[in-house]
Scaffold this motif. Structure first.
Motif, short mmCIF file in Angstrom:
data_model
loop_
_atom_site.label_atom_id
_atom_site.label_comp_id
_atom_site.label_asym_id
_atom_site.label_seq_id
_atom_site.Cartn_x
_atom_site.Cartn_y
_atom_site.Cartn_z
N GLU A 178 4.12 6.02 -5.37
CA GLU A 178 4.30 5.89 -6.71
C GLU A 178 3.17 6.35 -7.72
O GLU A 178 3.45 7.30 -8.53
CB GLU A 178 3.79 4.11 -7.54
CG GLU A 178 3.80 4.04 -8.72
CD GLU A 178 5.36 3.82 -9.94
OE1 GLU A 178 4.97 4.14 -11.24
OE2 GLU A 178 6.23 3.33 -8.89
N GLY A 179 2.66 6.33 -6.95
CA GLY A 179 0.79 7.54 -7.30
C GLY A 179 1.58 8.74 -6.89
O GLY A 179 1.17 10.40 -7.39
N LEU A 180 2.16 8.91 -6.00
CA LEU A 180 2.75 10.29 -5.90
C LEU A 180 4.04 11.11 -6.71
O LEU A 180 4.50 12.51 -6.54
CB LEU A 180 2.91 10.88 -3.84
CG LEU A 180 2.02 10.53 -3.24
CD1 LEU A 180 2.25 10.41 -1.91
CD2 LEU A 180 1.44 12.03 -3.56
N ASN A 239 6.13 12.44 -9.16
CA ASN A 239 6.05 12.99 -11.02
C ASN A 239 6.29 13.42 -11.88
O ASN A 239 8.39 14.05 -12.36
CB ASN A 239 6.18 14.59 -10.03
CG ASN A 239 5.67 15.35 -11.24
OD1 ASN A 239 5.23 15.15 -12.40
ND2 ASN A 239 5.48 16.84 -10.98
N GLU A 242 0.95 -1.09 -0.33
CA GLU A 242 0.60 0.04 0.39
C GLU A 242 1.06 0.85 0.46
O GLU A 242 0.42 2.19 -0.58
CB GLU A 242 -0.38 -0.27 1.18
CG GLU A 242 -2.21 -0.53 1.45
CD GLU A 242 -2.83 -0.53 2.60
OE1 GLU A 242 -3.03 0.63 3.46
OE2 GLU A 242 -3.52 -1.70 2.78
N GLU A 275 2.42 1.37 -3.25
CA GLU A 275 1.68 2.03 -4.07
C GLU A 275 1.00 3.60 -3.92
O GLU A 275 1.69 4.67 -4.54
CB GLU A 275 0.17 1.14 -3.76
CG GLU A 275 -0.77 1.07 -5.41
CD GLU A 275 -1.83 0.60 -5.08
OE1 GLU A 275 -2.73 0.56 -5.69
OE2 GLU A 275 -1.45 -0.64 -4.51
N GLU A 276 0.93 4.20 -3.28
CA GLU A 276 1.30 5.48 -3.13
C GLU A 276 2.21 6.41 -3.57
O GLU A 276 2.18 7.56 -3.67
CB GLU A 276 0.45 5.66 -1.09
CG GLU A 276 0.09 6.64 -1.11
CD GLU A 276 0.16 7.53 1.27
OE1 GLU A 276 -1.40 7.45 0.92
OE2 GLU A 276 0.78 6.94 1.77
#
Length: 378
Positions: free
Chosen positions: A244-246, A248, A238, A241-242
């Motif tokens: 990776e989403g942040l 840029n 988790e 994954e978080e």
């Protein structure tokens, strides 16, 4: 989930930088010499390990108490519910340090803490024989300062400076955590040009790129607590994954590293490639006196050679003089130099806007900060 008292350890002089990072992650902090305390659960342990750029390690405080005799140390250690942390097969090496305390023999303190934990676990797990220690690793530290004992468990394993991208390094490499701190202290933002004129193996430039694209510094490495049964792999999945989403990845960067040594530039290029910045950081062989810039409002962060022998010192003094002369031609650029040279400002030709005492390993240094003028175009 359980709430733990957590500790992010910091090198001398970096406590406030580490504390700011911990606060940015959403936690309240208390700071002591080399220590930043905060509270968090299992997910927070993973998050702190993944995201802290300037801390050395993340630890769980298992217990704190005063002890003046070895019997007290044994009994108070044994009272702690170690079975809540350590499974029956846990491998748990014990390290120690003692400063200004009655119990000054570190080997004895380590041995007594180990025995006390063994006794506690044998009773909790109904074992009569030795514990196997074939399972996951829980590194325990007994730290005694002025008779106050602090028992902690290291959640990180290898120090957090081990990002995983450094394939090779020079003779006196700058720790990744200190390099990241220098970038943070410069207040550089990714819309500005960034140069390290003494790039060596590329660490400062790579750390700047990671900050510029908001990449979690621990994303590509493992931690001891990943193997702990009560942490759960889903927590790490988790948090990664978080992260990776942040990230840029589309943030353009203007970062350059230069060095006089072509062999180190090859190392820097390999390290940048390993970090995923092969096309984003530009490396070039160049002396600092040949620095040129067409852009304005840039940031220079460097760790020039310190010099140990007389001949070296004279060369470095001349280099600092050259540096002051060449950077004076770029008044909108801000310059940040980490140096152990006491006469740095005299040689550079102007007083620093600000100085900050830092330690590069055990070497006492200053971060000399020369803030640039604001460009009229900004």
């Amino acid at each position: 989930m359980t709430t733990f008292k957590l500790l992010a350890t910091a090198a001398m002089g970096l406590e406030s930088i580490v504390a700011n990072e911990v606060k940015e992650l959403g936690y309240e902090t208390e700071t002591e010499n080399g220590k930043v305390f905060f509270e968090g659960n299992e997910r927070d342990i993973a998050k702190a390990n993944l995201w802290l750029r300037t801390a050395d390690r993340v630890k769980i405080i298992a217990g704190e108490f005063n002890a003046y005799t070895f019997d007290e140390l044994f009994e108070r250690t044994k009272e702690i519910e170690w079975e809540k942390f350590l499974p029956v097969d846990a491998e748990f090496p014990v390290q120690g340090k003692s400063v200004k305390s009655t119990l000054h023999s570190v080997p004895n303190c380590q041995s007594i803490v180990k025995k006390a934990i063994v006794e506690r676990l044998k009773k909790a797990y109904h074992r009569n024989s030795f514990l196997d220690e074939t399972g996951p690793r829980f590194k325990i530290e007994v730290s005694i300062l002025k008779d106050k004992v602090q028992l902690s468990i290291d959640t990180s394993g290898a120090g957090l400076h081990k990002r995983g991208y450094r394939l090779d390094q020079g003779e006196a490499p700058l720790k990744e955590t200190l390099a990241a701190a220098l970038v943070k202290l410069s207040r550089w933002t990714p819309d500005r040009p960034f140069v390290d004129p003494f790039c060596g193996s590329g660490t400062i430039a790579i750390e700047a790129a990671m900050i510029g694209q908001n990449l979690a510094p621990g994303y590509n490495r493992d931690f001891d607590s990943e193997e702990w049964p009560w942490m759960g792999q889903e927590i790490w999945d988790e948090v990664r994954e978080e992260a990776e989403g942040l990230a840029n990845y589309d943030q353009p960067l203007n970062i350059m590293g230069t060095d006089i040594d072509h062999r180190m530039l090859k190392v820097a290029e390999e390290n940048a490639r390993e970090a995923g910045f092969a096309d984003l950081i530009y490396f070039e062989q160049r002396q600092v006196k040949d620095f040129v810039a067409t852009e304005e409002n840039g940031v220079v962060v460097g760790n020039p050679p310190y010099g140990e022998r007389l001949g070296e010192i004279e060369v470095i003094e001349e280099m600092i003089t050259d540096m002051g002369r060449v950077f004076a031609k770029h008044p909108t650029w801000s310059i940040y130099m980490l140096s152990s040279m006491g006469r740095f400002e005299n040689l550079y030709g102007q007083p620093a806007t600000k100085k900050r005492k830092l330690f590069n390993g055990f070497i006492r240094t200053d971060l000399f900060q020369f803030w640039g003028e604001r460009s009229k175009n900004k």
